[in-house]
Scaffold this active site. Structure first.
Site, short mmCIF file in Angstrom:
data_model
loop_
_atom_site.label_atom_id
_atom_site.label_comp_id
_atom_site.label_asym_id
_atom_site.label_seq_id
_atom_site.Cartn_x
_atom_site.Cartn_y
_atom_site.Cartn_z
N TYR A 307 -27.08 93.99 88.85
CA TYR A 307 -26.70 92.57 88.90
C TYR A 307 -25.88 92.29 90.15
O TYR A 307 -24.75 92.77 90.31
CB TYR A 307 -25.89 92.20 87.65
CG TYR A 307 -25.77 90.72 87.43
CD1 TYR A 307 -26.65 90.04 86.60
CD2 TYR A 307 -24.77 89.98 88.05
CE1 TYR A 307 -26.55 88.68 86.39
CE2 TYR A 307 -24.66 88.62 87.85
CZ TYR A 307 -25.55 87.98 87.02
OH TYR A 307 -25.44 86.63 86.81
N TYR A 357 -31.76 83.50 92.10
CA TYR A 357 -30.70 83.75 91.11
C TYR A 357 -31.10 83.11 89.79
O TYR A 357 -30.92 81.93 89.58
CB TYR A 357 -29.37 83.19 91.61
CG TYR A 357 -28.22 83.50 90.70
CD1 TYR A 357 -27.62 84.76 90.73
CD2 TYR A 357 -27.71 82.55 89.81
CE1 TYR A 357 -26.56 85.07 89.89
CE2 TYR A 357 -26.64 82.85 88.98
CZ TYR A 357 -26.08 84.12 89.02
OH TYR A 357 -25.02 84.41 88.20
#
Lengths: 404, 136
Positions: A307, A357
């Protein structure tokens, strides 16, 4: 203090029992021009079709608590008439890996046969997660367990500023450098340049480009930040048994685990500044349990989707999940380990930094592509891929395995 | 500091005491009276010893700089960049770290001594404990 009792038989009961059988995504952009429900609908229908299923097969939907699309709205929009299970998890980017756990649990306990997991956001054109956007003339902030009253009125107002405070500590304690952070951004950008749908495809970035990007919140520059994107991703999860008969090679959920840090504080991300060690993440606790449940370790991963809200987030997680020692994340990144051909290629579609994203969900989709052997930048013979969720305030993680 | 439109909620049942004390020019932190564990952000239960016997304690108002960031990219209209966010560890307990804001891009170093001051947010408004480097 109550001792934690973990029944090992139960901890391992989920191993390889559920599989991701369908993936779908929209285009990633700065302005989709569409509603988040429209985006979620497109990604979901693509994932269902990819699996060789129909909307009538979908009887469960799980989502991120921050999504503006509700499970029942999505069911209505796609025309799923057999919805019997739904659940929310989070917070934010922590959600996708935990969704895999929810779906696995639902499938194993007979609460659903095929679960859709999705994330849809207009993260650039409507709800900017970077903290910019509409502000009222007078706002009273915090309270009710948020603890934001201790942070927002001082001007600590975004994730980027919070990770900047953590990055400074990492630099002070371990000598981490801008160039080491840059190695993370460059690896993601290189991978995006081999991924046609990535938002930064066709835009190579050198170390000089990285270092020349403007400071946002010292010591973090613009290219230490991920993109803000509009887009949606969805995946379909069913039992490993049923997966054998579906359209695509199944990708097994080997193990799922979340974790809270040792010095855990209440509230969302800002209270991290009070942790005894600000560079420690719940990923350490998540990882210990993940590897135990998976029966494999970090050294056995062929690749990983880490992440990447910020470059420093990746470095902190590489340490927390055991890919390198504490404080060694910077040199590990700078060694080239994160690039294709390196020890641990990460974010092989460009990640949040350079693909788009979608709050962790595009990492799940990318992991599945790799283990099917259908990624744009394919890692040869990839069999095991781990995936992490947002690093604050708690950690989440999954190991995916290519079915034998 | 500029005009303030971002006001802390001061009536939260777990945190109101912090702002009540600040309005009187006192810096306080929550602590467990049984085991001494400091609790920040404040809670009324101690996770270390399991006790419910917690209270606000007066702090000396001095601390050490733990980390900082200079915000160059403005997010909120009333917080013009550049400004510098500081995280200060209280001298009496490393378990409590508090935020502060300095104007511009001051020269700072890890561990430098800091002292509290109190910033009223407008007439009759809430008061924020703030931090500045101790004058040499």
């Amino acid at each position: 203090m109550t001792a934690t009792v973990i029944d090992d038989e139960l901890a391992f009961a989920g191993r390889d029992k559920a599989a991701v059988v369908g993936i779908g995504q929209t285009a990633f952009s700065r302005d989709s021009g569409r509603s988040v429900l429209s985006l979620a609908t497109e990604a979901s229908l693509k994932a269902i079709a990819d699996a060789g299923l129909t909307v009538d097969d979908i009887d469960g939907i799980v989502r991120c608590e921050q999504d503006n699309v509700r499970p029942y709205s999505l069911a209505a929009a796609i025309g799923a008439k057999n919805l019997h299970y739904w659940a929310d998890t989070g917070p934010g980017g922590v959600a996708p890996c935990m969704m895999m756990g929810l779906a696995m649990g639902a499938v194993m306990t007979g609460q659903a046969k095929a679960v859709l997991a999705f994330r849809s956001l207009n993260g650039r054109s409507e709800m900017r997660l970077g903290g910019t956007g509409r502000h009222d003339a007078i706002e009273v902030v915090g309270g009710f367990g948020s603890y934001d009253e201790f942070y927002l009125p001082y001007g600590l107002q975004s994730a980027g500023q919070t990770f900047a405070l953590m990055a400074r500590r990492h630099m002070l304690e371990y000598g981490t450098t801008a160039e080491q952070l840059g190695a993370v951004a460059m690896a993601c950008r290189e991978h995006a340049n081999q991924t046609p749908h990535a938002q930064m495809n066709g835009r190579p970035m050198s170390m000089d480009d990285y270092l020349a990007s403007r400071m946002i919140s010292t010591p973090l520059r613009m290219f230490d930040f991920c993109l803000e994107s509009d887009g949606a991703c969805a995946v379909v999860i069913t039992s490993a048994e049923r997966a054998k008969d579906l359209a695509k090679p199944p990708v097994l959920i080997r193990a799922v685990a979340g974790g809270a840090p040792q010095d855990h504080r209440p509230g969302m991300m800002f209270p991290v500044v009070s942790r005894e060690d600000m560079t420690e993440l719940g990923g350490r606790q998540a990882g210990a349990e993940l590897w135990r449940r998976a029966g494999v370790g970090p050294e056995e991963m062929d690749l990983a989707q880490i992440y990447d809200c910020f470059t420093i987030s990746v470095i902190l997680q590489l340490e927390a999940y055991g890919f390198c020692g504490k404080g060694e994340g910077g040199p590990f990144a700078a060694s080239g380990a994160l690039r294709k051909g390196g020890q641990l290629p990460i974010n092989t579609g460009g990640g949040h930094m350079s693909e788009g994203y979608v709050h962790g969900m595009n990492h799940i989709v990318q992991a599945v592509r790799q283990l099917r052997g259908e990624a744009d930048m394919q890692i040869p013979d990839a069999e095991l891929c781990m995936c992490t969720g947002g690093p604050l305030p708690i950690g989440s993680s999954v190991v995916f395995r290519k079915a034998a | 500091m500029g005009a303030h439109s971002l006001l802390p909620f001061t009536q939260d049942r777990d945190t109101a005491g912090f702002f009540e004390a600040a309005a009187e020019g006192r810096l306080v932190f929550k602590a467990c009276l049984d085991c001494g564990h400091a609790l920040h952000p404040p809670t009324d239960h101690c996770p270390r010893c399991g006790g419910w016997n917690t209270a606000w304690k007066d702090a000396k108002g001095t601390g050490r700089l733990h980390t900082w960031t200079t915000v160059m990219h403005q997010i909120h209209p009333d917080f013009p960049a550049p400004y510098t966010l500081v995280v200060v560890e209280l001298d009496e307990t490393p378990e409590v770290r508090l935020m502060g804001r300095l104007q511009g891009e001051p020269e700072l170093r890890e561990g430098m001594p800091m002292e509290v001051w109190f910033e009223p947010l407008g007439e009759g408004g809430p008061v924020l404990p703030q931090w500045k480097p101790v004058e040499a």
